[in-house]
Write a protein that holds these residues in place. Sequence first.
Motif, PDB file in Angstrom:
ATOM      1  N   ASP A  34      37.647  39.524  47.480  1.00 19.62           N
ATOM      2  CA  ASP A  34      38.479  40.066  46.406  1.00 19.62           C
ATOM      3  C   ASP A  34      38.497  39.067  45.256  1.00 19.62           C
ATOM      4  OD1 ASP A  34      40.404  41.011  44.685  1.00 19.62           O
ATOM      5  OD2 ASP A  34      41.966  41.231  46.197  1.00 19.62           O
ATOM      6  N   THR A  36      39.682  39.251  42.380  1.00 18.96           N
ATOM      7  CA  THR A  36      40.851  39.299  41.499  1.00 18.96           C
ATOM      8  C   THR A  36      42.043  38.518  42.044  1.00 18.96           C
ATOM      9  OG1 THR A  36      41.775  41.313  42.496  1.00 18.96           O
ATOM     10  CG2 THR A  36      40.174  41.591  40.697  1.00 18.96           C
ATOM     11  N   ARG A  64      36.964  44.444  43.296  1.00 21.62           N
ATOM     12  CA  ARG A  64      38.028  44.242  42.301  1.00 21.62           C
ATOM     13  C   ARG A  64      39.201  45.178  42.566  1.00 21.62           C
ATOM     14  NH1 ARG A  64      33.842  42.066  40.221  1.00 21.62           N
ATOM     15  NH2 ARG A  64      33.892  40.533  38.561  1.00 21.62           N
TER      16      ARG A  64
END
Length: 190
Positions: A34, A36, A64
């Motif tokens: 991930d 983000t 994302r």
Amino acid sequence: MTGITPYIKGLPAKQLELAREVVPRATRIGLLDDVTDPKAHPQRKEIEAAGQALELRIIPAEVRTSADIGAAYEALSASGVEVVIVEQSNTLISARSQIAEIAAARMLPTVYGYREHVEAGGLISYGVNLDWCFHRAAYYVDKILKGAKSSELPLEFPTSLQMVINLKTAKALKLVIPPALLDRADEVIE
């Protein structure tokens, strides 16, 4: 800054070791990354370093949003990974049922950092107990509401880790979980 952090240095490397116990001959390990989540970057670095030390090929698949998970697993499967590690992140814990379904459909054993993934149908987790983290966070909120300054409260790390194994998922994946691993588990879901 104060509070509880669910990321513990060294834990991602242990999850990689666990992946090798689940699939002993694995040489290509997938990583659901991930990009983000700020907690994810150090996890990826740790897993890549541990993989290099163990002469394993770590193959990341970046996501994302939860909409990227299917394509990420498709890419991991196409690249020939034998087992996948899912980073501890807010997006990935929220998509735990989706991840478990996709991992099962792709027949990819997957290691997680949170028990909630295993409760949703994932194979195995090793990590912190989020319920404990939430309980401790409530303690901090109580202290702050009673006048304590957040800057005077320490940042806490969980002091115990737990391993949860889902035998139903193992059976569906045609995996035999080693008895030594079952003996170390804090909980086995049948």
